[in-house]
Design an enzyme around this catalytic site. Structure first.
Site, PDB file in Angstrom:
ATOM      1  N   ARG A 111       0.764  -1.107   0.014  1.00  0.00           N
ATOM      2  CA  ARG A 111       0.033  -0.011  -0.261  1.00  0.00           C
ATOM      3  C   ARG A 111       0.729   1.266   0.183  1.00  0.00           C
ATOM      4  O   ARG A 111       2.174   1.253   0.332  1.00  0.00           O
ATOM      5  CB  ARG A 111      -0.838   0.238   1.278  1.00  0.00           C
ATOM      6  CG  ARG A 111      -2.120  -0.921   1.147  1.00  0.00           C
ATOM      7  CD  ARG A 111      -3.015  -0.285   2.283  1.00  0.00           C
ATOM      8  NE  ARG A 111      -2.485  -1.068   3.370  1.00  0.00           N
ATOM      9  CZ  ARG A 111      -1.897  -0.410   4.423  1.00  0.00           C
ATOM     10  NH1 ARG A 111      -1.743   0.984   4.552  1.00  0.00           N
ATOM     11  NH2 ARG A 111      -1.398  -1.028   5.456  1.00  0.00           N
ATOM     12  N   TYR A 260      -1.659  -3.585  -6.658  1.00  0.00           N
ATOM     13  CA  TYR A 260      -1.342  -4.302  -5.511  1.00  0.00           C
ATOM     14  C   TYR A 260      -2.416  -4.176  -4.540  1.00  0.00           C
ATOM     15  O   TYR A 260      -2.896  -3.189  -4.106  1.00  0.00           O
ATOM     16  CB  TYR A 260      -0.036  -4.057  -5.047  1.00  0.00           C
ATOM     17  CG  TYR A 260       0.370  -5.143  -4.105  1.00  0.00           C
ATOM     18  CD1 TYR A 260       1.151  -5.980  -4.475  1.00  0.00           C
ATOM     19  CD2 TYR A 260      -0.102  -5.160  -2.579  1.00  0.00           C
ATOM     20  CE1 TYR A 260       1.605  -7.067  -3.488  1.00  0.00           C
ATOM     21  CE2 TYR A 260       0.461  -5.967  -1.734  1.00  0.00           C
ATOM     22  CZ  TYR A 260       1.131  -7.089  -2.169  1.00  0.00           C
ATOM     23  OH  TYR A 260       1.484  -8.297  -1.559  1.00  0.00           O
ATOM     24  N   LYS A 269      -9.609  -1.752   1.762  1.00  0.00           N
ATOM     25  CA  LYS A 269      -9.221  -0.587   2.619  1.00  0.00           C
ATOM     26  C   LYS A 269     -10.123   0.644   2.186  1.00  0.00           C
ATOM     27  O   LYS A 269     -10.534   1.286   3.032  1.00  0.00           O
ATOM     28  CB  LYS A 269      -7.764  -0.399   2.537  1.00  0.00           C
ATOM     29  CG  LYS A 269      -6.884  -1.422   2.991  1.00  0.00           C
ATOM     30  CD  LYS A 269      -7.247  -2.212   4.074  1.00  0.00           C
ATOM     31  CE  LYS A 269      -6.420  -3.255   4.580  1.00  0.00           C
ATOM     32  NZ  LYS A 269      -6.440  -3.892   6.117  1.00  0.00           N
ATOM     33  N   HIS A 289     -10.556  -1.806  11.304  1.00  0.00           N
ATOM     34  CA  HIS A 289      -9.691  -2.705  11.115  1.00  0.00           C
ATOM     35  C   HIS A 289      -9.508  -3.837  11.942  1.00  0.00           C
ATOM     36  O   HIS A 289      -8.541  -3.681  12.709  1.00  0.00           O
ATOM     37  CB  HIS A 289      -8.314  -1.910  10.716  1.00  0.00           C
ATOM     38  CG  HIS A 289      -7.319  -2.515   9.867  1.00  0.00           C
ATOM     39  ND1 HIS A 289      -5.994  -2.151  10.035  1.00  0.00           N
ATOM     40  CD2 HIS A 289      -7.199  -3.597   9.297  1.00  0.00           C
ATOM     41  CE1 HIS A 289      -5.273  -2.958   9.343  1.00  0.00           C
ATOM     42  NE2 HIS A 289      -6.103  -3.906   8.757  1.00  0.00           N
ATOM     43  N   SER A 311      -1.530  -3.375  10.324  1.00  0.00           N
ATOM     44  CA  SER A 311      -1.055  -4.297   9.440  1.00  0.00           C
ATOM     45  C   SER A 311       0.014  -4.994   9.843  1.00  0.00           C
ATOM     46  O   SER A 311       0.862  -4.748  10.210  1.00  0.00           O
ATOM     47  CB  SER A 311      -0.902  -3.577   7.963  1.00  0.00           C
ATOM     48  OG  SER A 311      -2.086  -2.790   7.798  1.00  0.00           O
ATOM     49  N   CYS A 313       0.513  -7.324  12.096  1.00  0.00           N
ATOM     50  CA  CYS A 313       0.642  -7.428  13.387  1.00  0.00           C
ATOM     51  C   CYS A 313      -0.187  -8.713  14.049  1.00  0.00           C
ATOM     52  O   CYS A 313      -0.199  -8.670  15.341  1.00  0.00           O
ATOM     53  CB  CYS A 313       0.510  -6.169  14.263  1.00  0.00           C
ATOM     54  SG  CYS A 313       1.672  -4.834  13.649  1.00  0.00           S
ATOM     55  N   ASP A 336      -9.639  -9.275   8.804  1.00  0.00           N
ATOM     56  CA  ASP A 336      -9.174  -7.928   8.741  1.00  0.00           C
ATOM     57  C   ASP A 336     -10.185  -6.753   9.022  1.00  0.00           C
ATOM     58  O   ASP A 336      -9.528  -5.831   9.531  1.00  0.00           O
ATOM     59  CB  ASP A 336      -8.552  -8.018   7.368  1.00  0.00           C
ATOM     60  CG  ASP A 336      -7.616  -6.842   7.012  1.00  0.00           C
ATOM     61  OD1 ASP A 336      -6.670  -6.852   7.704  1.00  0.00           O
ATOM     62  OD2 ASP A 336      -7.805  -5.986   5.935  1.00  0.00           O
ATOM     63  N   ARG A 432       1.720 -12.218  -0.231  1.00  0.00           N
ATOM     64  CA  ARG A 432       0.338 -12.491   0.434  1.00  0.00           C
ATOM     65  C   ARG A 432      -0.261 -13.671  -0.274  1.00  0.00           C
ATOM     66  O   ARG A 432      -0.041 -14.132  -1.649  1.00  0.00           O
ATOM     67  CB  ARG A 432      -0.526 -11.440   0.306  1.00  0.00           C
ATOM     68  CG  ARG A 432       0.024 -10.089   0.629  1.00  0.00           C
ATOM     69  CD  ARG A 432      -0.852  -9.640   1.663  1.00  0.00           C
ATOM     70  NE  ARG A 432      -0.489  -8.470   2.698  1.00  0.00           N
ATOM     71  CZ  ARG A 432      -0.714  -8.048   3.853  1.00  0.00           C
ATOM     72  NH1 ARG A 432      -1.754  -8.716   4.037  1.00  0.00           N
ATOM     73  NH2 ARG A 432      -0.122  -7.094   4.463  1.00  0.00           N
TER      74      ARG A 432
END
Ligand code: GTP
Ligand code: SPV
Ligand code: MN
Length: 649
Positions: A111, A260, A269, A289, A311, A313, A336, A432
């Site tokens: 991102r 991406y 997002k 989130h 993100s 974590c 998420d 990912r």
């Protein structure tokens, strides 16, 4: 396999007729644009009038050669995967069933927070007003006029020679009162295939639109560099001019230059968090989130917990946790994003608006996250992981799953990679997997329940190598909102930040706020009045390190011990003790039964006074500089209270 571009050439004249007939005000220029266009898949008459005019306006702007209206079918997906393979964007992974590997342009791997903007007339609606000379870090603002200029500058003719895909999709189960619909227009087939995994996509959504006609407008192009250079034909992008724009006023998203993840799968997002949070503010709910998990204790009592970590974590890992504590069962609702609202009985309810997992690959293994491993080797698109000579995938953390004497590794850049010799990682740190949620062996039976699942606790957390204990509980809702506002965490590879600096990341939402963070705090505080049965709020930290730099807490499945304490606190069990920062487990209250490792519990829960004085100072400075006048008084009072208690430690 028929070439998708040529699928319906004979129908072109008729389709154009239908487009032209429906123009609100016949426009010769627009008609000319439409004349060269084939509708290669789907039927224009399936689009509602509002969707049709959105599509038409963007055909005029982007000038694609073809239009493909996505139906979400298996057949369509096969054709797209085939096309992507021909273009060299993906390669098949024959070791698994229907799995693919995409390698992006190395300049397009995460991102881009610095190029993400919220566009409102008034700057103060988007970001807190900071003093002169202070650079705001709680989002970027742009005026609608500048947004329009940025769009014109980049999108004019940007899809020439390409196909524009029209993706109708639902965030949340189609038909749930908590769900919302989007239309994404994109020139990337990779985006279509990924959106099919991440959202409910296709015909049922178009049918739904015929009834309601409300949708979030999402325009995406991988872009074409201004000088016409294409560095990597298999992954076109325009990193120099990448920009991600949101206009909450008309529920509109425009994204240019990147293919991406969060930059291009606009339901995630951009919609579910940024536009979502502005809709939630208006309608009185929360777009966060957060993962959502169900946990059943040995007595068979089930609770749901939501948790916000920044993100990379640990959300996916916690959402699919394999408990080491006997008798516990965890089920996954989402990994998420959570959309949550109080029902008419004052119960907070959450849905996962997504349909798949776009999860961090490195670190995922049968020992750390077996449930993810059982999810991801079917119907999955991997991006920027390494590949193996037997047609599989590899990343850091999978060392025990590969026989290096037999298998050769190719890194994410396509170069040979040798364990112990190569100096760079095999997989990109932000590589990912993109997998259907329904494949998760512990997916919760209620994960698609239209009314959502009842939430009993909210966890905040981050990567805190020092000073922050394994868990503490907020004293009440207001204190909990304060705890969320003070979240900090080490930077990760999920965005463009360099190094492991500790960054403020309130509510794990810093990159995702759709409006002024001060107003967001007001909104969270106001939830207090919606219920007499508010969830308890906690802060967790799996990442505290000892003097040798090793994690003190084993994490992963062992985190079930922390959840066990959370459940007991929900029942108001007397197992907590007051400290300056909140409640922590009483001595021996954490269930350590069967834990093989020796854990230094003293160190894990130690609250160094000098650290917390520094922390208060950093929070105060952050609030003053970054939120300024927009800081709610209640949060300022919480900070004063914390300072006083820490001073008396
Ligand atoms: P996004 O998808 O970017 O939002 O990330 P996420 O929050 O879902 O993070 P994820 O669960 O994918 O974890 C990211 C990294 O943290 C992985 O490398 C994990 O192995 C690591 N991790 C997750 N949980 C733990 C834990 O309990 N302890 C330790 N030490 N590492 C963890
Ligand atoms: C995150 O960064 O929080 C993600 C990955 O979940 S992305 O979709 O790229 O934003
Ligand atoms: Mn995330």
């Amino acid at each position: 396999m028929p070439d998708i571009i040529d699928k319906k050439p004979a129908q072109y004249a008729g389709e154009v007729g239908r487009f032209a007939k429906n123009l609100a005000h016949p426009n010769v220029g627009l008609f000319n644009h439409l004349r060269g266009i084939s509708v290669v898949h789907g039927n224009v008459q399936d689009l509602s009038p509002k969707v049709r005019s959105y599509v038409e306006a963007n055909i005029e702007l982007c000038q694609p050669d073809n239009i493909h209206i996505c139906d979400g079918s298996d057949n369509e997906n096969k054709q797209l995967l085939n096309l992507l393979q021909q273009q060299g964007t993906i390669v098949p992974l024959p070791k698994y069933k229907n799995c693919w590997l995409a390698r992006t342009n190395p300049a397009d791997t995460a991102r881009v927070e610095s190029k993400t903007f919220i566009c409102t007339e008034r700057r103060a609606d988007t970001i807190p007003t900071t003093k002169d000379g202070i650079k705001g870090t709680l989002g970027n603002w742009m005026s609608p006029r500048d947004m329009d200029a940025a769009v014109q500058d980049r999108f004019n003719g940007c899809m020439k020679g390409r196909t524009m895909y029209v993706i109708p999709y639902s965030m949340g189960p189609v038909g749930s009162p908590l769900s919302k619909i989007g239309i994404e227009l994109t020139d990337s087939a990779y985006v279509v295939s990924s959106m099919r995994v991440m959202t409910r996509m296709g015909k049922p959504v178009l049918d739904k639109l015929a009834q309601s006609d409300e949708f979030v407008k999402c325009l995406h192009s991988v872009g074409t560099p201004a000088n016409g250079t294409v560095e990597m034909a298999s992954w076109p992008c325009d990193p120099e001019r990448t920009i991600i724009l949101h206009k909450p006023q008309n529920n509109e998203i425009v994204s240019y230059g990147s293919g991406y993840g969060g930059n291009s799968l606009l339901g995630k997002k951009c919609f579910a968090l940024r536009i979502g949070s502005t809709i939630a503010k208006r309608e009185g709910w929360l777009a966060e989130h957060m993962l959502i998990l169900g946990i059943t204790n040995p007595k068979g009592e089930k609770r749901y917990i939501a948790a916000a970590f920044p993100s990379a974590c640990g959300k996916t890992n916690l959402a699919m946790l394999n408990p080491t504590l006997p008798g516990y069962q965890i089920e996954c609702v989402g990994d998420d994003i959570a959309w949550m609202r109080f029902d008419d009985k004052g119960q907070l309810r959450a849905i996962n608006p997504e349909n798949g997992f776009f999860g961090v690959a490195p670190g995922t293994s049968y020992s750390s996250n077996p449930n993810a491993m059982k999810t991801i080797f079917e119907n999955t698109i991997f991006t920027n992981v390494a590949s193996t000579s037997d047609g599989g995938v590899f990343w850091e953390g999978m060392e025990d799953e590969v026989d290096f004497s037999q298998i050769k590794i190719t890194d994410w850049l396509g170069k040979p990679w040798v364990k112990g010799e190569s100096k760079t990682p095999a997989a990109h740190p932000n590589s990912r997997f993109c997998s259907p949620a329904e494949q998760c062996p512990i997916i919760d039976p209620a994960w698609e329940a239209p009314e959502g699942v009842p939430i009993s606790a909210i966890l905040f957390g981050g990567r805190r190598p020092a000073g922050v204990p394994l868990i503490y509980e907020a004293r009440d809702w207001q204190h909990g909102v304060f705890v969320g506002s003070t979240m900090r965490s080490e930077a990760t590879a999920a965005a463009e930040h360099k190094g492991k600096v500790i960054m403020h990341d309130p509510f794990a939402m810093r990159p995702f706020f759709g409006y002024n963070f001060g107003h967001y705090l007001d909104h969270w505080l106001s939830m207090k009045n919606r219920s007499t049965n508010l969830p308890k709020i906690f802060h967790v930290n799996w990442f505290r390190k000892d003097v040798d730099g090793k994690f003190i807490w084993p994490g992963f499945g062992e985190n079930s011990r922390v959840l066990d304490w959370v459940l007991r606190r929900i029942e108001n069990e007397d197992c907590a003790t007051e400290t300056a920062i909140g409640l922590i487990p009483k001595d021996d209250a954490l269930n350590m039964q069967g834990l093989k490792e020796e854990i230094n519990m003293k160190e894990l829960f130690h609250l160094p006074k000098d650290f917390w004085m520094e922390e208060c100072f950093a929070i105060e400075k952050y609030f003053k500089e970054q939120i300024g006048m927009d800081l709610p008084q209640a949060i300022d009072e919480e900070l004063k209270g914390l300072k006083k208690r820490v001073n008396n430690m």
